[in-house]
Scaffold this active site. Structure first.
Site, PDB file in Angstrom:
ATOM      1  N   LEU A  16     -42.178 -50.013  61.192  1.00 17.34           N
ATOM      2  CA  LEU A  16     -43.566 -49.552  61.312  1.00 17.34           C
ATOM      3  C   LEU A  16     -44.013 -49.508  62.760  1.00 17.34           C
ATOM      4  O   LEU A  16     -44.950 -48.792  63.115  1.00 17.34           O
ATOM      5  CB  LEU A  16     -44.500 -50.498  60.548  1.00 17.34           C
ATOM      6  CG  LEU A  16     -44.339 -50.537  59.038  1.00 17.34           C
ATOM      7  CD1 LEU A  16     -45.179 -51.659  58.442  1.00 17.34           C
ATOM      8  CD2 LEU A  16     -44.766 -49.193  58.444  1.00 17.34           C
ATOM      9  N   ARG A  54     -40.250 -56.458  66.202  1.00 16.83           N
ATOM     10  CA  ARG A  54     -40.517 -55.253  65.435  1.00 16.83           C
ATOM     11  C   ARG A  54     -41.221 -55.595  64.139  1.00 16.83           C
ATOM     12  O   ARG A  54     -41.150 -56.716  63.660  1.00 16.83           O
ATOM     13  CB  ARG A  54     -39.206 -54.546  65.110  1.00 16.83           C
ATOM     14  CG  ARG A  54     -38.626 -53.840  66.311  1.00 16.83           C
ATOM     15  CD  ARG A  54     -37.230 -53.345  66.018  1.00 16.83           C
ATOM     16  NE  ARG A  54     -36.541 -52.994  67.241  1.00 16.83           N
ATOM     17  CZ  ARG A  54     -36.634 -51.817  67.838  1.00 16.83           C
ATOM     18  NH1 ARG A  54     -37.384 -50.869  67.314  1.00 16.83           N
ATOM     19  NH2 ARG A  54     -35.997 -51.576  68.965  1.00 16.83           N
ATOM     20  N   VAL A  55     -41.889 -54.568  63.605  1.00 13.93           N
ATOM     21  CA  VAL A  55     -42.578 -54.738  62.330  1.00 13.93           C
ATOM     22  C   VAL A  55     -41.960 -53.762  61.328  1.00 13.93           C
ATOM     23  O   VAL A  55     -41.755 -52.587  61.660  1.00 13.93           O
ATOM     24  CB  VAL A  55     -44.094 -54.464  62.494  1.00 13.93           C
ATOM     25  CG1 VAL A  55     -44.822 -54.698  61.181  1.00 13.93           C
ATOM     26  CG2 VAL A  55     -44.680 -55.346  63.587  1.00 13.93           C
ATOM     27  N   GLU A  81     -50.193 -58.608  55.590  1.00 13.64           N
ATOM     28  CA  GLU A  81     -50.771 -57.533  54.782  1.00 13.64           C
ATOM     29  C   GLU A  81     -50.370 -56.202  55.407  1.00 13.64           C
ATOM     30  O   GLU A  81     -50.395 -56.066  56.631  1.00 13.64           O
ATOM     31  CB  GLU A  81     -52.299 -57.704  54.808  1.00 13.64           C
ATOM     32  CG  GLU A  81     -53.071 -56.633  54.115  1.00 13.64           C
ATOM     33  CD  GLU A  81     -54.594 -56.871  54.237  1.00 13.64           C
ATOM     34  OE1 GLU A  81     -55.043 -57.911  54.755  1.00 13.64           O
ATOM     35  OE2 GLU A  81     -55.320 -55.966  53.791  1.00 13.64           O
ATOM     36  N   TYR A  82     -49.992 -55.244  54.592  1.00 13.46           N
ATOM     37  CA  TYR A  82     -49.571 -53.941  55.105  1.00 13.46           C
ATOM     38  C   TYR A  82     -50.803 -53.054  55.331  1.00 13.46           C
ATOM     39  O   TYR A  82     -51.629 -52.879  54.430  1.00 13.46           O
ATOM     40  CB  TYR A  82     -48.631 -53.276  54.090  1.00 13.46           C
ATOM     41  CG  TYR A  82     -48.285 -51.854  54.401  1.00 13.46           C
ATOM     42  CD1 TYR A  82     -47.865 -51.482  55.680  1.00 13.46           C
ATOM     43  CD2 TYR A  82     -48.369 -50.867  53.427  1.00 13.46           C
ATOM     44  CE1 TYR A  82     -47.544 -50.163  55.966  1.00 13.46           C
ATOM     45  CE2 TYR A  82     -48.043 -49.546  53.713  1.00 13.46           C
ATOM     46  CZ  TYR A  82     -47.642 -49.200  54.979  1.00 13.46           C
ATOM     47  OH  TYR A  82     -47.321 -47.895  55.265  1.00 13.46           O
ATOM     48  N   ALA A  83     -50.912 -52.515  56.522  1.00 12.33           N
ATOM     49  CA  ALA A  83     -52.019 -51.599  56.852  1.00 12.33           C
ATOM     50  C   ALA A  83     -51.446 -50.185  56.957  1.00 12.33           C
ATOM     51  O   ALA A  83     -50.899 -49.809  57.986  1.00 12.33           O
ATOM     52  CB  ALA A  83     -52.679 -52.038  58.158  1.00 12.33           C
ATOM     53  N   ASN A  95     -55.473 -53.591  68.429  1.00 11.55           N
ATOM     54  CA  ASN A  95     -55.455 -54.733  67.510  1.00 11.55           C
ATOM     55  C   ASN A  95     -56.245 -54.472  66.236  1.00 11.55           C
ATOM     56  O   ASN A  95     -56.492 -55.385  65.457  1.00 11.55           O
ATOM     57  CB  ASN A  95     -56.014 -55.986  68.187  1.00 11.55           C
ATOM     58  CG  ASN A  95     -55.040 -56.531  69.206  1.00 11.55           C
ATOM     59  OD1 ASN A  95     -53.869 -56.164  69.195  1.00 11.55           O
ATOM     60  ND2 ASN A  95     -55.526 -57.373  70.090  1.00 11.55           N
ATOM     61  N   ASP A 115     -59.712 -60.902  71.872  1.00 12.24           N
ATOM     62  CA  ASP A 115     -58.820 -59.803  72.243  1.00 12.24           C
ATOM     63  C   ASP A 115     -58.976 -58.624  71.292  1.00 12.24           C
ATOM     64  O   ASP A 115     -58.012 -58.009  70.876  1.00 12.24           O
ATOM     65  CB  ASP A 115     -57.363 -60.281  72.258  1.00 12.24           C
ATOM     66  CG  ASP A 115     -56.455 -59.298  73.028  1.00 12.24           C
ATOM     67  OD1 ASP A 115     -56.972 -58.566  73.892  1.00 12.24           O
ATOM     68  OD2 ASP A 115     -55.255 -59.263  72.733  1.00 12.24           O
ATOM     69  N   THR A 138     -57.316 -58.267  77.725  1.00 12.28           N
ATOM     70  CA  THR A 138     -57.147 -57.047  78.507  1.00 12.28           C
ATOM     71  C   THR A 138     -58.456 -56.750  79.211  1.00 12.28           C
ATOM     72  O   THR A 138     -59.498 -56.803  78.598  1.00 12.28           O
ATOM     73  CB  THR A 138     -56.806 -55.875  77.550  1.00 12.28           C
ATOM     74  OG1 THR A 138     -55.861 -56.332  76.609  1.00 12.28           O
ATOM     75  CG2 THR A 138     -56.284 -54.683  78.300  1.00 12.28           C
ATOM     76  N   LYS A 197     -37.017 -65.749  68.601  1.00  7.55           N
ATOM     77  CA  LYS A 197     -37.357 -67.070  69.142  1.00  7.55           C
ATOM     78  C   LYS A 197     -37.085 -67.133  70.638  1.00  7.55           C
ATOM     79  O   LYS A 197     -37.844 -67.752  71.390  1.00  7.55           O
ATOM     80  CB  LYS A 197     -36.542 -68.154  68.432  1.00  7.55           C
ATOM     81  CG  LYS A 197     -37.022 -68.444  67.027  1.00  7.55           C
ATOM     82  CD  LYS A 197     -36.203 -69.565  66.415  1.00  7.55           C
ATOM     83  CE  LYS A 197     -36.716 -69.925  65.038  1.00  7.55           C
ATOM     84  NZ  LYS A 197     -35.842 -70.879  64.342  1.00  7.55           N
ATOM     85  N   GLY A 199     -43.658 -54.213  68.856  1.00  7.94           N
ATOM     86  CA  GLY A 199     -44.641 -54.902  69.683  1.00  7.94           C
ATOM     87  C   GLY A 199     -43.964 -55.559  70.872  1.00  7.94           C
ATOM     88  O   GLY A 199     -42.787 -55.305  71.140  1.00  7.94           O
ATOM     89  N   LYS A 214     -59.479 -55.049  70.596  1.00 10.63           N
ATOM     90  CA  LYS A 214     -59.305 -53.757  71.271  1.00 10.63           C
ATOM     91  C   LYS A 214     -58.670 -52.818  70.254  1.00 10.63           C
ATOM     92  O   LYS A 214     -58.124 -53.288  69.246  1.00 10.63           O
ATOM     93  CB  LYS A 214     -58.443 -53.906  72.525  1.00 10.63           C
ATOM     94  CG  LYS A 214     -57.135 -54.583  72.278  1.00 10.63           C
ATOM     95  CD  LYS A 214     -56.382 -54.859  73.557  1.00 10.63           C
ATOM     96  CE  LYS A 214     -55.153 -55.680  73.218  1.00 10.63           C
ATOM     97  NZ  LYS A 214     -54.347 -56.045  74.350  1.00 10.63           N
ATOM     98  N   ASP A 249     -53.695 -59.456  64.874  1.00 10.38           N
ATOM     99  CA  ASP A 249     -53.276 -60.049  66.133  1.00 10.38           C
ATOM    100  C   ASP A 249     -54.238 -61.103  66.668  1.00 10.38           C
ATOM    101  O   ASP A 249     -55.106 -60.833  67.496  1.00 10.38           O
ATOM    102  CB  ASP A 249     -53.087 -58.944  67.188  1.00 10.38           C
ATOM    103  CG  ASP A 249     -52.057 -59.370  68.217  1.00 10.38           C
ATOM    104  OD1 ASP A 249     -51.818 -60.581  68.347  1.00 10.38           O
ATOM    105  OD2 ASP A 249     -51.495 -58.489  68.879  1.00 10.38           O
TER     106      ASP A 249
HETATM  107  P1  AMP Z   1     -47.436 -55.696  67.080  1.00 10.29           P
HETATM  108  O1  AMP Z   1     -46.164 -56.381  67.369  1.00 10.29           O
HETATM  109  O2  AMP Z   1     -48.369 -56.530  66.239  1.00 10.29           O
HETATM  110  O3  AMP Z   1     -48.096 -55.127  68.293  1.00 10.29           O
HETATM  111  O4  AMP Z   1     -47.071 -54.467  66.117  1.00 10.29           O
HETATM  112  C1  AMP Z   1     -46.357 -53.349  66.560  1.00 10.29           C
HETATM  113  C2  AMP Z   1     -46.776 -52.125  65.773  1.00 10.29           C
HETATM  114  O5  AMP Z   1     -46.414 -52.244  64.400  1.00 10.29           O
HETATM  115  C3  AMP Z   1     -48.277 -51.910  65.748  1.00 10.29           C
HETATM  116  O6  AMP Z   1     -48.648 -51.155  66.827  1.00 10.29           O
HETATM  117  C4  AMP Z   1     -48.528 -51.204  64.436  1.00 10.29           C
HETATM  118  O7  AMP Z   1     -48.395 -49.805  64.600  1.00 10.29           O
HETATM  119  C5  AMP Z   1     -47.422 -51.697  63.559  1.00 10.29           C
HETATM  120  N1  AMP Z   1     -47.928 -52.769  62.696  1.00 10.29           N
HETATM  121  C6  AMP Z   1     -48.085 -54.074  63.028  1.00 10.29           C
HETATM  122  N2  AMP Z   1     -48.567 -54.792  62.011  1.00 10.29           N
HETATM  123  C7  AMP Z   1     -48.713 -53.925  60.981  1.00 10.29           C
HETATM  124  C8  AMP Z   1     -49.179 -54.054  59.619  1.00 10.29           C
HETATM  125  N3  AMP Z   1     -49.575 -55.228  59.155  1.00 10.29           N
HETATM  126  N4  AMP Z   1     -49.202 -52.946  58.848  1.00 10.29           N
HETATM  127  C9  AMP Z   1     -48.800 -51.759  59.357  1.00 10.29           C
HETATM  128  N5  AMP Z   1     -48.351 -51.566  60.605  1.00 10.29           N
HETATM  129  C10 AMP Z   1     -48.310 -52.631  61.415  1.00 10.29           C
END
Ligand code: AMP
Length: 278
Positions: free
Chosen positions: A21, A28-29, A93-95, A143, A138, A173, A48, A24, A140, A156
């Site tokens: 998805l 990865r997500v 939770e999946y967004a 997030n 934070d 930021t 880790k 970060g 923005k 986040d």
């Molecule tokens: P992060 O490591 O939290 O910055 O996540 C990296 C990217 O993964 C984000 O920019 C989102 O596009 C995607 N992402 C993170 N968390 C979720 C989530 N719970 N549901 C859907 N996409 C997500």
């Protein structure tokens, strides 16, 4: 998964992993499904080694503890976590709608209805967090995630902090930071109210209000509250009035959260179905 029953020790074998998805700073997500219940989640994988390299163990633990304790329709749920030798996995939770940032960049700017709906959702969520003594610090667009129905979810909690005292740590930021934060002065809940003003401006104009070529210039503009409204006809006087009441240097004089929800611009524009009170 959706039930509140405290679950066993999760492991990667409990999940079917789907498409990535996003990526970060620390991992990865992935889209994932809990094998038994078929419940869809987002699985955040953090190495880790990375966390240890940047000495972020405490911060991550704090983020996880805070996010697990929060239950609000506009706060992204953290259902649980587990780890193996190299990785930490967060069950989130999946967004489905992804980052609000993406939508804002695609559209350029948002309509007053959409902007007001997001601001109302955020205000409800922040009122809930503040009640629990959590300052996000934070907020923005990156997030802020959107679910399948376009409802906003704060994600986040890396920089958030649980405290009843005034805080001193410099974080976040620059563009979204309140004057007392960029100056590294003691700050409290009102830093999130300032950020609501910055976001409201960015939603309506497509750029944050104190944007500049260098961090030093952004810093100066924030400190002076060097706020100008482009002569774009699509932004109403009521919207500007709300922004002006939030981007106030003296944190004690910023419009409080309950009054934001009663502001005429919110009343006139926010979709009650898009923002759930607690
Ligand atoms: P992060 O490591 O939290 O910055 O996540 C990296 C990217 O993964 C984000 O920019 C989102 O596009 C995607 N992402 C993170 N968390 C979720 C989530 N719970 N549901 C859907 N996409 C997500």
């Amino acid at each position: 998964m959706a039930s509140e029953s405290p679950k066993k020790n999760w492991s990667i074998n409990d999940f079917e992993i789907g498409k990535p998805l996003g990526k970060g700073k620390f991992g990865r997500v992935y889209l994932a499904r809990e094998s038994k219940s078929k419940y869809i989640v987002a699985l955040k994988v953090i190495f880790k080694e990375q966390i240890e390299k940047y000495r972020l163990q405490h911060q991550l633990k704090r983020e996880m503890a805070i996010q697990t304790s929060l239950r609000h329709p506009h706060v992204l749920r953290l259902y649980g976590w587990f780890h193996d030798a190299e990785r930490i996995f967060l069950i989130l939770e999946y967004a489905h709608g992804g980052e609000l940032y993406g939508e804002l960049r695609r559209a350029g700017y948002l309509s007053e209805q959409q902007a007001a709906t997001y601001i109302a959702s955020l205000t409800h969520a922040l009122a809930y967090c503040h009640e629990k003594h959590v300052i996000h610090r934070d907020i923005k667009p990156e997030n802020l995630l959107l679910d399948h129905e376009g409802r906003l979810k704060i994600a986040d909690f890396g920089w958030s902090v649980q405290s009843t005292n005034k805080r001193h740590t410099m974080c976040g930021t620059l563009d979204y930071l309140a004057p007392e934060m960029v100056e590294n002065k003691a700050h409290d809940y009102a830093v999130d109210n300032w950020t609501l003003g910055v976001l409201c401006y960015e939603f309506l104009y497509g750029v944050p209000p104190f944007e500049a070529d260098s961090q030093a210039d952004t810093f100066r503009r924030i400190m002076k509250v060097d706020l100008t409204f482009p002569s774009t006809p699509h932004v109403s006087t009521e919207a500007k009035d709300l922004i002006l009441q939030l981007l106030v240097k003296d944190s004690a004089k910023r419009l409080p959260l309950d009054k934001i929800l009663k502001h005429p611009w919110i009343i006139m524009n926010a979709d009650p179905n898009g923002s759930f009170p607690e």
